[in-house]
Write a protein that holds these residues in place. Structure first.
Motif, PDB file in Angstrom:
ATOM      1  N   GLN A 168      -8.031  -2.814   3.531  1.00 25.43           N
ATOM      2  CA  GLN A 168      -8.842  -3.303   4.640  1.00 25.43           C
ATOM      3  C   GLN A 168      -9.497  -4.651   4.308  1.00 25.43           C
ATOM      4  O   GLN A 168      -9.620  -5.516   5.181  1.00 25.43           O
ATOM      5  N   LYS A 179       0.820  -1.211   0.000  1.00 27.18           N
ATOM      6  CA  LYS A 179       0.000   0.000   0.000  1.00 27.18           C
ATOM      7  C   LYS A 179       0.854   1.260   0.000  1.00 27.18           C
ATOM      8  O   LYS A 179       0.430   2.311  -0.507  1.00 27.18           O
ATOM      9  N   PRO A 181      -2.764   7.857  -2.551  1.00 20.71           N
ATOM     10  CA  PRO A 181      -3.731   7.917  -1.434  1.00 20.71           C
ATOM     11  C   PRO A 181      -5.178   8.031  -1.916  1.00 20.71           C
ATOM     12  O   PRO A 181      -5.841   9.050  -1.707  1.00 20.71           O
ATOM     13  N   TYR A 182      -5.669   6.971  -2.558  1.00 24.86           N
ATOM     14  CA  TYR A 182      -7.037   6.940  -3.040  1.00 24.86           C
ATOM     15  C   TYR A 182      -7.868   6.005  -2.171  1.00 24.86           C
ATOM     16  O   TYR A 182      -7.352   5.049  -1.571  1.00 24.86           O
ATOM     17  N   ALA A 183      -9.165   6.266  -2.150  1.00 23.73           N
ATOM     18  CA  ALA A 183     -10.067   5.469  -1.315  1.00 23.73           C
ATOM     19  C   ALA A 183     -10.078   4.003  -1.733  1.00 23.73           C
ATOM     20  O   ALA A 183     -10.211   3.112  -0.886  1.00 23.73           O
ATOM     21  N   ARG A 184      -9.945   3.730  -3.040  1.00 21.75           N
ATOM     22  CA  ARG A 184     -10.018   2.340  -3.499  1.00 21.75           C
ATOM     23  C   ARG A 184      -8.871   1.496  -2.936  1.00 21.75           C
ATOM     24  O   ARG A 184      -9.047   0.307  -2.634  1.00 21.75           O
ATOM     25  N   TYR A 185      -7.698   2.097  -2.783  1.00 23.55           N
ATOM     26  CA  TYR A 185      -6.574   1.351  -2.219  1.00 23.55           C
ATOM     27  C   TYR A 185      -6.758   1.145  -0.719  1.00 23.55           C
ATOM     28  O   TYR A 185      -6.357   0.114  -0.175  1.00 23.55           O
ATOM     29  N   PHE A 186      -7.348   2.118  -0.061  1.00 21.88           N
ATOM     30  CA  PHE A 186      -7.645   1.957   1.368  1.00 21.88           C
ATOM     31  C   PHE A 186      -8.638   0.815   1.575  1.00 21.88           C
ATOM     32  O   PHE A 186      -8.457  -0.032   2.469  1.00 21.88           O
ATOM     33  N   LEU A 187      -9.710   0.776   0.766  1.00 23.42           N
ATOM     34  CA  LEU A 187     -10.709  -0.276   0.893  1.00 23.42           C
ATOM     35  C   LEU A 187     -10.115  -1.640   0.559  1.00 23.42           C
ATOM     36  O   LEU A 187     -10.415  -2.635   1.235  1.00 23.42           O
ATOM     37  N   ALA A 196     -19.799  12.237  -7.576  1.00 26.22           N
ATOM     38  CA  ALA A 196     -19.836  11.616  -6.248  1.00 26.22           C
ATOM     39  C   ALA A 196     -21.154  11.913  -5.546  1.00 26.22           C
ATOM     40  O   ALA A 196     -21.754  11.026  -4.918  1.00 26.22           O
TER      41      ALA A 196
END
Length: 255
Positions: free
Chosen positions: A103, A89, A94-100, A176
């Protein structure tokens, strides 16, 4: 049920380690130094220790472990997997898709640990059968359609009116907002809470059209109204269709 409690304990340990015991300085160090980051190693160690506490407590209370060492090597497995996932990671934007995705991978590891301790998980079988129910698949399909496909359709329908429309808003903010709006409307329809749909539209009208009136741009106002009405119409159509199909399928299965 005991296995479900174990998974919940592991999830609580994960949330504590990933969000409450993870200083920003450690994150910055990982993003700069990657595999050379000592803070990333400390972060993985924290997860190993928290996982071990949960597993050892579970072993003490329920006695599922065949050996004393099983909580230790499983905790090390969680820490090593966390290190590798967070290392990958650190190379991502720093995009939301990589965070999701990050997790979700951690969640898969925790589920695998739970399955290792108890190969027979009745709640997991129930969850699997619930997901593969035709009624629930119809609802999943409706949520998928309400997102990207609906955005593409609305953009195509409004294309001839979008020329020379410059609202000066945040990039992709309209997309969005539209996705969230349609998702909420679909949820309200499926739950039968049509008053929530009215409240959402009224709230958007108060905030949105007040700004448009002050701008005194009739073309922009009409363009936004068209987009909103299209979004609401598509959401209501998909929601009512999914609701109708779900009830029909439920009636067929109950017959």
């Amino acid at each position: 049920m005991d296995e479900l409690l174990l998974l919940l304990g592991l999830l609580i340990a994960h949330v504590l380690g990933d969000f409450f015991m993870h200083p920003k300085s450690w994150i910055d160090d990982r993003l700069v130094h990657h595999h050379r980051s000592t803070k990333l190693r400390w972060h993985a160690l924290v997860h190993s220790l928290l996982t071990w506490v949960v597993l050892f407590s579970w072993d003490w209370a329920f006695g599922w472990g065949p050996t004393f060492w099983q909580p230790i090597w499983l905790a090390l497995l969680v820490g090593i997997s966390h290190y590798l996932i967070d290392l990958a990671k650190s190379f991502c934007a720093p995009y939301a898709r990589y965070f999701l995705l990050d997790q979700c991978l951690h969640l898969i590891v925790l589920i695998a640990v739970t399955m290792q301790l108890s190969p027979h998980l009745p709640w997991l079988a129930l969850l699997w059968s619930w997901l593969w129910d035709p009624v629930h698949l119809v609802i999943v399909l409706a949520y998928l359609l309400i997102m990207r496909p609906s955005s593409v359709l609305i953009a195509l329908l409004l294309r001839k009116w979008a020329i020379n429309i410059n609202e000066g808003s945040l990039p992709n903010a309209g997309h969005a907002i539209g996705v969230l709006e349609r998702t909420l409307i679909l949820t309200f329809v499926i739950m039968g809470q049509f008053s929530g749909v009215g409240f959402l539209i009224a709230a958007k009208s108060v905030f949105r059209f007040g700004d448009l009136t002050r701008q005194k741009d009739r073309r922009l106002t009409e363009y936004v109204m068209l987009g909103t009405l299209l979004s609401v119409t598509i959401s209501l159509f998909l929601g009512l269709t999914a609701l109708k199909i779900s009830r029909t399928l439920s009636g067929m299965s109950g017959a």
